[in-house]
Motif scaffolding. Structure first.
Motif, mmCIF file in Angstrom:
data_model
loop_
_atom_site.group_PDB
_atom_site.id
_atom_site.type_symbol
_atom_site.label_atom_id
_atom_site.label_comp_id
_atom_site.label_asym_id
_atom_site.label_seq_id
_atom_site.Cartn_x
_atom_site.Cartn_y
_atom_site.Cartn_z
ATOM 1 N N THR A 1 37.373 138.111 -6.318
ATOM 2 C CA THR A 1 37.857 138.819 -7.401
ATOM 3 C C THR A 1 39.028 139.017 -7.786
ATOM 4 O OG1 THR A 1 35.480 140.092 -7.040
ATOM 5 C CG2 THR A 1 36.782 140.936 -8.645
ATOM 6 N N SER B 1 25.621 141.924 -7.682
ATOM 7 C CA SER B 1 25.179 142.939 -6.793
ATOM 8 C C SER B 1 24.088 142.852 -6.375
ATOM 9 C CB SER B 1 25.628 144.189 -7.547
ATOM 10 O OG SER B 1 26.776 144.349 -8.113
ATOM 11 N N THR C 1 22.368 141.105 -11.783
ATOM 12 C CA THR C 1 23.876 140.961 -11.441
ATOM 13 C C THR C 1 24.227 140.288 -10.006
ATOM 14 O OG1 THR C 1 23.766 143.019 -10.561
ATOM 15 C CG2 THR C 1 24.323 143.051 -12.764
ATOM 16 N N SER D 1 31.144 144.798 -4.188
ATOM 17 C CA SER D 1 29.474 144.879 -4.041
ATOM 18 C C SER D 1 28.850 144.353 -2.872
ATOM 19 C CB SER D 1 28.841 144.151 -5.289
ATOM 20 O OG SER D 1 29.342 142.588 -5.282
ATOM 21 N N GLY E 1 35.968 131.955 -4.783
ATOM 22 C CA GLY E 1 36.270 132.800 -6.259
ATOM 23 C C GLY E 1 36.516 134.238 -5.905
ATOM 24 N N HIS F 1 33.872 140.968 -2.745
ATOM 25 C CA HIS F 1 33.653 141.911 -3.895
ATOM 26 C C HIS F 1 33.058 143.046 -3.174
ATOM 27 C CE1 HIS F 1 31.921 143.753 -7.363
ATOM 28 N NE2 HIS F 1 33.046 143.332 -7.869
HETATM 29 C C1 LIG Z 1 33.176 137.560 -6.653
HETATM 30 C C2 LIG Z 1 32.464 138.601 -7.075
HETATM 31 N N1 LIG Z 1 31.171 138.819 -6.735
HETATM 32 C C3 LIG Z 1 30.484 139.928 -7.332
HETATM 33 C C4 LIG Z 1 30.911 140.379 -8.435
HETATM 34 C C5 LIG Z 1 29.916 141.523 -8.826
HETATM 35 O O1 LIG Z 1 29.283 141.056 -10.137
HETATM 36 P P1 LIG Z 1 28.190 142.061 -10.932
HETATM 37 O O2 LIG Z 1 28.824 142.722 -11.870
HETATM 38 O O3 LIG Z 1 27.258 140.816 -11.409
HETATM 39 O O4 LIG Z 1 27.318 142.595 -9.928
HETATM 40 C C6 LIG Z 1 31.901 140.026 -8.918
HETATM 41 C C7 LIG Z 1 32.330 140.780 -10.312
HETATM 42 O O5 LIG Z 1 33.337 140.684 -10.674
HETATM 43 C C8 LIG Z 1 32.734 139.277 -8.338
HETATM 44 O O6 LIG Z 1 34.023 138.936 -8.876
#
Ligand SMILES: Cc1ncc(COP(=O)(O)O)c(C=O)c1O
Length: 429
Positions: A210, A139, A137, A167, A208, A165
Motif C-alpha cells: 500500500t 480485508s 473487500t 487489514s 503491490g 496492509h
Molecule cells: C495491498 C492492500 N491490501 C488490502 C487492502 C485493503 O483493501 P479493502 O479496502 O478492499 O479491504 C488494501 C487497500 O488499499 C491494499 O492496498
C-alpha cells in the motif's frame, strides 16, 4: 413514495450531471467533523416524503460532505474509479435484489460469478482450475484465506512483511492469531533470510504494498511456505489487476503456487466499490473450512454454493458489475487505461527526478509515485496539507524509515496528463 420511472430518470440525470462536473468540485471534502451530522434530523421521518426531497438533500447536505473519489485529480491512497457500465449494473443488481444464499436462491448470480471471476483469472494468467469467488473487500478475502489456512494447518501463527496492509494484521488479530512481522530489504520486499515457518499457518505475500507498491518474493515464499507445511496467501489487492498487461506479469511469478490470492477490481479495474476476487488452488479445503448448510437450505438440487467459500451467507449480485465492465471495455480497453496510468506515473516521476528541489523516495512501481521535497518532514507535511486544502488535488502520505513521504497514486480512468501536470503545479505552488 416514488414514481420509479420519473424519479429514476431524475436520479440518473443527477448521476450523469455529477460525473460531468465532478472535476469542478473540491476533491477533498471541506467540512469539519460533525458538520453534516449537525444538519441531519435526529430521527427518521414519520410521514413518507417524495424521492425528490432525497435528491434535493443530496445536493444541499451530502455533496458538500463528499470527498470526491470520482474526481480526476484524486491521487490519494489508491485512486479508483467507478465506470458507467459498472454504475448501471449496480442499479440493476439492486433492482433484482438477489440474495445468493445457495445455488437455487440465485442460479444466475452463482453461475455468472463463477464465470466472470474465471474470465479475470485468465486475463491475469493465473492457473486453470483455481476456484474464484467475490467478497466485498480484500480485508474479508484475506480473512477468509487465514481462516482456511488455520483450518488446514491446525497452526495459529501468521507471517507478513512490515509493509503488508493493516487489514492483514487486523484479520489475524480478529482471529486471535499470533502475528509475526518480517522486516523488508532494500527493495521494500519481505526478507526471507531469517524465516522459520515450521509452526506457521499462513504466510501473506504482498504484491503491490500500500505504501510503496513493492512486491514480495512470491516464488521463494511459496517454496518456503510449502516446505514448512504453511499456506501461502497473496495479497495483490491493488497491483494484481495490472497483470492484465503482459509487461506486469513478472509480479505474479510464483503466484501459481499460492494457496489463495486476492485482487480488487474495485481498485484498478473500473468496477464500483465493492468487488474483491479471491481465488484458491485448494477449493476442497476452503469448503471444509466454511461449508455449513442448515436444514432449511438443503435441497435435492444442492450444488456448490459460493457461501461455502467465505464468511457471508447472503451474497450480493456483485458479478453483474464485473460482467458489465469487462464486456463494455473489453480486455484491450482496460489494458490501454492501465498503460496510460503507468505512463502518467512515469511522467510525474520524471518531473520529480529532473527537479533539484524534489526527489523520488522509492522506486516507481506500477502507477504509484512516492516522492518528497528535499527538506524537513514538517515542510513536506505542510505542502501536503496546503495542497489538499486547495481542493484542486488530493494526495496522501506514508512514512519510509521514519521519514514523511508523499504518494501520488494514479488509478482513475478520467485522469489526464493535464490533471497530473495540475498536481505538479499545485505541489510546486
Ligand atoms: C495491498 C492492500 N491490501 C488490502 C487492502 C485493503 O483493501 P479493502 O479496502 O478492499 O479491504 C488494501 C487497500 O488499499 C491494499 O492496498
Amino acid at each position: 413514495m416514488t414514481d420509479f420511472r420519473e424519479d429514476g430518470a431524475a436520479a440518473l440525470e443527477w448521476a450523469a450531471r455529477y460525473l460531468e462536473r465532478v472535476d469542478e468540485l473540491p476533491v477533498l471534502a471541506r467540512v469539519e467533523p460533525g458538520e453534516l451530522a449537525a444538519r441531519l434530523p435526529l430521527s427518521a421521518p414519520e410521514e413518507a416524503e417524495p424521492f425528490a426531497h432525497v435528491l434535493r438533500d443530496l445536493d444541499e447536505l451530502i455533496l458538500p460532505a463528499l470527498t470526491n473519489w470520482q474526481h480526476p485529480r484524486f491521487f490519494a491512497y489508491f485512486a479508483v474509479s467507478a465506470s458507467e457500465p459498472g454504475i448501471l449494473a449496480e442499479l440493476i443488481a439492486a433492482t433484482l435484489n438477489q440474495v445468493a444464499l445457495v445455488w437455487r436462491a440465485s442460479p444466475a448470480s452463482t453461475e455468472l460469478e463463477l464465470r466472470t471471476v474465471d474470465w479475470v483469472r485468465q486475463l491475469l494468467g493465473l492457473p486453470e482450475g483455481w476456484h474464484g469467488h467475490i467478497e466485498d473487500t480484500a480485508s474479508t478475502s484475506t480473512l477468509a484465506a487465514l481462516i482456511a489456512a488455520r483450518h488446514v494447518t491446525g497452526r495459529n501463527a501468521t507471517v507478513f512483511s512490515e509493509h503488508a496492509h493493516s487489514s492483514v494484521e487486523k484479520d489475524a488479530r480478529m482471529l486471535g492469531m499470533e502475528i509475526r512481522k518480517v522486516p523488508v530489504d532494500e527493495n521494500l520486499a519481505m526478507r526471507t533470510d531469517d524465516l522459520d515457518l515450521s509452526d506457521v499457518a499462513a504466510v501473506v505475500a504482498t504484491v503491490g504494498t500500500t505504501s510503496f507498491a513493492s512486491v514480495d518474493p512470491v516464488r521463494e515464499l511459496a517454496d518456503r511456505a510449502h516446505a514448512a507445511g504453511a499456506w501461502l496467501h497473496v495479497d495483490a489487492a491493488y497491483a494484481g489487476s495490472a497483470a492484465i498487461l503482459a509487461e506486469n506479469r513478472w509480479m505474479l511469478e510464483g503466484a501459481e503456487r499460492a494457496d489463495s490470492l486476492v485482487i480488487n477490481p474495485h481498485k484498478w479495474l473500473l468496477v464500483p466499490m465493492d468487488c474483491s476476487l479471491l481465488w484458491t488452488s485448494r477449493p476442497n479445503e476452503f469448503r471444509e473450512a466454511f461449508s455449513l448448510t442448515p436444514e432449511y437450505l438443503r435441497t435435492s438440487d444442492y450444488v456448490d454454493s459460493l457461501s461455502d467459500y467465505g464468511p457471508a451467507l447472503g451474497r450480493r449480485f456483485r458479478s453483474l458489475k464485473l460482467w458489465a465492465v469487462l464486456r463494455c471495455y473489453g480486455a484491450e480497453g482496460l489494458r490501454s487505461i492501465q498503460r496510460e496510468h503507468m505512463r502518467l506515473a512515469r511522467l510525474f516521476a520524471d518531473w520529480v527526478e529532473a527537479d533539484p528541489d524534489w526527489e523520488l523516495a522509492a522506486p516507481l512501481r506500477f502507477s504509484l509515485v512516492v516522492f518528497r521535497r528535499k527538506g524537513t518532514d514538517e515542510e513536506n507535511e505542510a505542502i501536503l496539507e496546503r495542497a489538499n486544502r486547495s481542493g484542486e488535488i488530493f494526495v496522501s502520505h506514508t512514512k519510509l524509515d521514519g521519514r514523511y513521504v508523499l504518494r501520488l497514486a494514479i488509478g482513475n480512468f478520467r485522469t489526464t496528463e493535464a490533471d497530473v501536470r495540475h498536481a505538479w503545479d499545485v505541489l510546486n505552488r
